[in-house]
Design a protein around this motif. Structure first.
Motif, PDB file in Angstrom:
ATOM      1  N   LEU A 158      -5.120   7.644 -11.443  1.00 40.42           N
ATOM      2  CA  LEU A 158      -4.867   6.228 -11.169  1.00 40.42           C
ATOM      3  C   LEU A 158      -5.267   5.874  -9.739  1.00 40.42           C
ATOM      4  O   LEU A 158      -5.867   4.818  -9.487  1.00 40.42           O
ATOM      5  N   ILE A 159      -4.924   6.766  -8.803  1.00 43.23           N
ATOM      6  CA  ILE A 159      -5.302   6.531  -7.398  1.00 43.23           C
ATOM      7  C   ILE A 159      -6.820   6.537  -7.278  1.00 43.23           C
ATOM      8  O   ILE A 159      -7.410   5.687  -6.597  1.00 43.23           O
ATOM      9  N   THR A 160      -7.478   7.488  -7.941  1.00 41.85           N
ATOM     10  CA  THR A 160      -8.937   7.584  -7.894  1.00 41.85           C
ATOM     11  C   THR A 160      -9.585   6.301  -8.401  1.00 41.85           C
ATOM     12  O   THR A 160     -10.557   5.803  -7.820  1.00 41.85           O
ATOM     13  N   ALA A 161      -9.031   5.760  -9.476  1.00 40.20           N
ATOM     14  CA  ALA A 161      -9.579   4.518 -10.044  1.00 40.20           C
ATOM     15  C   ALA A 161      -9.461   3.363  -9.059  1.00 40.20           C
ATOM     16  O   ALA A 161     -10.374   2.521  -8.947  1.00 40.20           O
ATOM     17  N   ASP A 162      -8.368   3.310  -8.307  1.00 41.00           N
ATOM     18  CA  ASP A 162      -8.163   2.217  -7.359  1.00 41.00           C
ATOM     19  C   ASP A 162      -8.996   2.391  -6.087  1.00 41.00           C
ATOM     20  O   ASP A 162      -9.223   1.417  -5.356  1.00 41.00           O
ATOM     21  N   ILE A 163      -9.427   3.615  -5.802  1.00 46.50           N
ATOM     22  CA  ILE A 163     -10.300   3.836  -4.643  1.00 46.50           C
ATOM     23  C   ILE A 163     -11.602   3.066  -4.826  1.00 46.50           C
ATOM     24  O   ILE A 163     -12.133   2.469  -3.884  1.00 46.50           O
ATOM     25  N   SER A 164     -12.124   3.069  -6.050  1.00 45.71           N
ATOM     26  CA  SER A 164     -13.378   2.369  -6.323  1.00 45.71           C
ATOM     27  C   SER A 164     -13.234   0.855  -6.152  1.00 45.71           C
ATOM     28  O   SER A 164     -14.231   0.141  -6.000  1.00 45.71           O
ATOM     29  N   LYS A 165     -11.990   0.372  -6.150  1.00 48.33           N
ATOM     30  CA  LYS A 165     -11.729  -1.061  -5.965  1.00 48.33           C
ATOM     31  C   LYS A 165     -11.360  -1.379  -4.513  1.00 48.33           C
ATOM     32  O   LYS A 165     -10.942  -2.509  -4.203  1.00 48.33           O
ATOM     33  N   ASP A 166     -11.463  -0.371  -3.635  1.00 48.11           N
ATOM     34  CA  ASP A 166     -11.120  -0.539  -2.211  1.00 48.11           C
ATOM     35  C   ASP A 166      -9.673  -0.967  -2.002  1.00 48.11           C
ATOM     36  O   ASP A 166      -9.361  -1.766  -1.109  1.00 48.11           O
ATOM     37  N   LEU A 167      -8.777  -0.428  -2.833  1.00 45.14           N
ATOM     38  CA  LEU A 167      -7.361  -0.785  -2.715  1.00 45.14           C
ATOM     39  C   LEU A 167      -6.538   0.280  -1.995  1.00 45.14           C
ATOM     40  O   LEU A 167      -5.414   0.008  -1.562  1.00 45.14           O
ATOM     41  N   GLU A 187       0.806  -1.222   0.000  1.00 40.89           N
ATOM     42  CA  GLU A 187       0.000   0.000   0.000  1.00 40.89           C
ATOM     43  C   GLU A 187       0.839   1.272   0.000  1.00 40.89           C
ATOM     44  O   GLU A 187       0.343   2.347  -0.339  1.00 40.89           O
ATOM     45  N   ILE A 188       2.114   1.145   0.376  1.00 40.19           N
ATOM     46  CA  ILE A 188       2.972   2.336   0.422  1.00 40.19           C
ATOM     47  C   ILE A 188       3.135   2.972  -0.954  1.00 40.19           C
ATOM     48  O   ILE A 188       3.486   4.146  -1.074  1.00 40.19           O
ATOM     49  N   LYS A 189       2.859   2.190  -2.003  1.00 36.88           N
ATOM     50  CA  LYS A 189       2.993   2.748  -3.350  1.00 36.88           C
ATOM     51  C   LYS A 189       2.043   3.932  -3.538  1.00 36.88           C
ATOM     52  O   LYS A 189       2.355   4.880  -4.259  1.00 36.88           O
ATOM     53  N   TYR A 190       0.871   3.903  -2.883  1.00 41.08           N
ATOM     54  CA  TYR A 190      -0.084   5.009  -3.021  1.00 41.08           C
ATOM     55  C   TYR A 190       0.427   6.271  -2.328  1.00 41.08           C
ATOM     56  O   TYR A 190       0.214   7.377  -2.814  1.00 41.08           O
ATOM     57  N   THR A 191       1.116   6.088  -1.210  1.00 39.04           N
ATOM     58  CA  THR A 191       1.732   7.235  -0.537  1.00 39.04           C
ATOM     59  C   THR A 191       2.803   7.848  -1.435  1.00 39.04           C
ATOM     60  O   THR A 191       2.892   9.073  -1.576  1.00 39.04           O
ATOM     61  N   VAL A 240     -12.371  19.443   2.871  1.00 37.75           N
ATOM     62  CA  VAL A 240     -12.880  19.942   4.158  1.00 37.75           C
ATOM     63  C   VAL A 240     -13.779  18.886   4.803  1.00 37.75           C
ATOM     64  O   VAL A 240     -13.769  18.713   6.030  1.00 37.75           O
ATOM     65  N   PHE A 241     -14.543  18.158   3.986  1.00 36.69           N
ATOM     66  CA  PHE A 241     -15.433  17.101   4.487  1.00 36.69           C
ATOM     67  C   PHE A 241     -14.653  16.031   5.254  1.00 36.69           C
ATOM     68  O   PHE A 241     -15.147  15.465   6.233  1.00 36.69           O
ATOM     69  N   TYR A 242     -13.415  15.762   4.836  1.00 39.79           N
ATOM     70  CA  TYR A 242     -12.603  14.724   5.477  1.00 39.79           C
ATOM     71  C   TYR A 242     -11.928  15.203   6.770  1.00 39.79           C
ATOM     72  O   TYR A 242     -11.107  14.480   7.347  1.00 39.79           O
ATOM     73  N   ARG A 243     -12.263  16.398   7.194  1.00 41.01           N
ATOM     74  CA  ARG A 243     -11.798  16.926   8.488  1.00 41.01           C
ATOM     75  C   ARG A 243     -10.275  16.886   8.652  1.00 41.01           C
ATOM     76  O   ARG A 243      -9.741  16.148   9.494  1.00 41.01           O
ATOM     77  N   PRO A 244      -9.567  17.659   7.846  1.00 40.82           N
ATOM     78  CA  PRO A 244      -8.105  17.752   8.050  1.00 40.82           C
ATOM     79  C   PRO A 244      -7.810  18.503   9.344  1.00 40.82           C
ATOM     80  O   PRO A 244      -8.741  18.964  10.028  1.00 40.82           O
ATOM     81  N   ASN A 245      -6.531  18.655   9.679  1.00 38.96           N
ATOM     82  CA  ASN A 245      -6.213  19.376  10.911  1.00 38.96           C
ATOM     83  C   ASN A 245      -6.737  20.820  10.843  1.00 38.96           C
ATOM     84  O   ASN A 245      -6.989  21.343   9.759  1.00 38.96           O
ATOM     85  N   PRO A 298      -5.520   2.977   0.915  1.00 41.47           N
ATOM     86  CA  PRO A 298      -5.725   3.218   2.357  1.00 41.47           C
ATOM     87  C   PRO A 298      -6.424   4.550   2.607  1.00 41.47           C
ATOM     88  O   PRO A 298      -6.287   5.499   1.838  1.00 41.47           O
ATOM     89  N   TYR A 299      -7.163   4.605   3.714  1.00 40.57           N
ATOM     90  CA  TYR A 299      -8.020   5.755   4.005  1.00 40.57           C
ATOM     91  C   TYR A 299      -7.227   7.057   4.139  1.00 40.57           C
ATOM     92  O   TYR A 299      -7.698   8.122   3.742  1.00 40.57           O
ATOM     93  N   ASP A 300      -6.013   6.999   4.709  1.00 37.39           N
ATOM     94  CA  ASP A 300      -5.244   8.235   4.881  1.00 37.39           C
ATOM     95  C   ASP A 300      -4.885   8.860   3.535  1.00 37.39           C
ATOM     96  O   ASP A 300      -4.784  10.089   3.429  1.00 37.39           O
ATOM     97  N   ILE A 301      -4.752   8.050   2.481  1.00 40.69           N
ATOM     98  CA  ILE A 301      -4.489   8.588   1.139  1.00 40.69           C
ATOM     99  C   ILE A 301      -5.778   9.133   0.528  1.00 40.69           C
ATOM    100  O   ILE A 301      -5.768  10.157  -0.160  1.00 40.69           O
ATOM    101  N   VAL A 302      -6.897   8.447   0.785  1.00 42.77           N
ATOM    102  CA  VAL A 302      -8.202   8.930   0.301  1.00 42.77           C
ATOM    103  C   VAL A 302      -8.473  10.334   0.836  1.00 42.77           C
ATOM    104  O   VAL A 302      -8.987  11.205   0.118  1.00 42.77           O
ATOM    105  N   LYS A 303      -8.092  10.598   2.066  1.00 39.93           N
ATOM    106  CA  LYS A 303      -8.311  11.912   2.695  1.00 39.93           C
ATOM    107  C   LYS A 303      -7.443  12.997   2.063  1.00 39.93           C
ATOM    108  O   LYS A 303      -7.871  14.141   1.917  1.00 39.93           O
ATOM    109  N   ILE A 304      -6.219  12.636   1.703  1.00 37.41           N
ATOM    110  CA  ILE A 304      -5.272  13.623   1.171  1.00 37.41           C
ATOM    111  C   ILE A 304      -5.528  13.923  -0.305  1.00 37.41           C
ATOM    112  O   ILE A 304      -5.268  15.025  -0.791  1.00 37.41           O
ATOM    113  N   LEU A 305      -6.051  12.933  -1.024  1.00 39.60           N
ATOM    114  CA  LEU A 305      -6.202  13.040  -2.481  1.00 39.60           C
ATOM    115  C   LEU A 305      -6.906  14.324  -2.941  1.00 39.60           C
ATOM    116  O   LEU A 305      -6.387  15.021  -3.827  1.00 39.60           O
ATOM    117  N   PRO A 306      -8.072  14.708  -2.374  1.00 35.74           N
ATOM    118  CA  PRO A 306      -8.718  15.948  -2.847  1.00 35.74           C
ATOM    119  C   PRO A 306      -7.889  17.198  -2.590  1.00 35.74           C
ATOM    120  O   PRO A 306      -7.978  18.175  -3.339  1.00 35.74           O
TER     121      PRO A 306
END
Length: 403
Positions: free
Chosen positions: A170-179, A142-146, A213-218, A181-189
């Motif tokens: 590419l990351i967006t496409a893999d999100i739909s496949k549940d591949l 999963e570190i490849k997404y980071t 903003v919806f993902y509640r960053p710091n 990690p959530y911390d990357i999903v939060k940072i992506l937008p």
């Protein structure tokens, strides 16, 4: 006897040549709590120091991320070089690659730490090379997404936007496949928004900022993105929504610089048709009288000029702009903006000598990255020639009248 046995265990455990449980255990523990931990501490220390010292240019729509200037980044060399050194030692002494995968879980993290350190040093070629290596070498992890996120951020900063967007897709496409990690999903937008803001595609950035903003960053990052939303609405002419977001930012008690800018921009978002001009002027006048704002007077006068010009009071607008230029202390960007605005007004009247003088003032303060720098430079030179010709003509006319 027991001591000798422990020494033998330690001796055989140190080797990375055989894939045994004791050796994996030893190198996982030692790599994490020895060199890798110290390197990560150094990286975090340098990052905090950098982010505390960077300054934003509030005359532009802010990027989501500000990693400082090259000069500021170079001040972090001791911490970042130490992080690189510790990560390199972790890899050299503890890596155990067997059967196509790494058996020590901190090795890929060490590579990532090297990439981040180069990123913060603004040595982007080395950062790109490291992130690409992680993506290729640890495609099963999963570190490849980071690494992909950091590589996209690197492309954003080197203005290689045509490479950043496909990577994010590419990351967006893999999100739909549940591949992913959530911390990357939060940072992506956040990274998407930064990509579009840096290109000036503000309408595209809005949806991603709202999603981020919806993902509640710091708290600080959330406030920053709310401020960016207000700037985008203001630039697009939606003064009502701009005012709404600036008010929300002020209520969140951000740092003094952002709070001040939100108040200034709230005044600039004044609507001459429905706004309360007296209240806006009252707020700005109060800011002028505050000693804490002595270095911000140029911006306050510029905001007052903006209010005056919205009310078609050109004479008052010119006066405030002159005060903005004369009160400038350390903000060359604001000095250039005020001087250019004043020069354009004088040029339109026309009063070419005054226009030429303020174009000269602007050019002395104008940063090289100012929009339309070359065009302004050419206009200043042409106007100077025109003013010289006009003065010559006036002198000749005066001499002829005298004769």
């Amino acid at each position: 006897m027991i001591g000798a046995s422990l020494m033998l265990v330690m001796l055989f455990s140190c080797s990375t040549k055989k894939n045994t449980f004791t050796r994996r255990l030893y190198h996982n523990i030692t790599s994490r709590y020895n060199v890798y931990f110290n390197g990560k501490e150094s990286l975090n220390e340098g990052t905090i120091e950098l982010l505390k010292g960077v300054k934003d240019n509030y005359t532009k729509v802010l990027p989501v991320f500000n990693f400082g200037t090259k000069e500021e980044a170079q001040q972090l060399n001791p911490q970042m070089d130490r992080a690189i050194q510790k990560a390199s030692i972790t890899i050299q002494k503890h890596s155990m690659p067997f059967d196509g995968s790494e058996k020590v879980k901190w090795i890929d993290d060490a590579y990532l730490m090297i990439g981040k350190a180069y990123f913060y040093k603004q040595e982007y070629f080395s950062a790109r090379r490291t992130f690409n290596f992680i993506i290729q070498e640890y495609g099963y992890n999963e570190i490849k997404y980071t690494a992909m996120i950091w590589l996209a951020m690197t492309y954003n900063l080197t203005e290689e936007y045509e490479k950043a967007e496909p990577l994010l897709n590419l990351i967006t496409a893999d999100i739909s496949k549940d591949l992913v990690p959530y911390d990357i999903v939060k940072i992506l937008p956040q990274v998407y928004a930064d990509l579009y803001i840096r290109q000036g595609y503000y309408d595209k950035a809005v949806d991603y900022i709202e999603e981020a903003v919806f993902y509640r960053p710091n708290r600080d990052l959330k406030t920053r993105m709310m401020f960016i939303l207000a700037q985008i609405y203001q630039q697009g002419g939606d003064l009502y929504r701009a005012s709404e977001w600036y008010t929300k930012v002020i209520r969140r008690n951000p740092d003094y610089a952002m709070s001040f800018q939100a108040k200034i921009n709230l005044a600039k978002s004044y609507d001459s048709q429905s706004g309360d001009k007296k209240q806006v002027v009252k707020v700005l006048t109060r800011l002028l009288k505050d000693d804490k704002n002595k270095d911000y007077k140029d911006q306050i006068y510029f905001a007052l000029a903006d209010v005056a010009m919205r009310d078609k009071d050109t004479a008052m607008g010119i006066e405030y702009l002159r005060l903005s230029v004369s009160s400038s202390t350390n903000n060359n960007y604001q000095l250039a903006t005020s001087a250019l605005t004043l020069a354009d007004l004088y040029f339109a009247i026309p009063r070419y000598e005054n226009a030429g003088a303020y174009y000269d003032t602007a050019m002395r303060a104008l940063p090289k990255d100012y929009p339309n720098y070359d065009e302004i430079d050419r206009k200043t030179k042409v106007l100077n020639e025109l003013v010289t010709s006009l003065i010559t003509i006036q002198e000749q006319d005066s001499l002829q009248r005298l004769v």
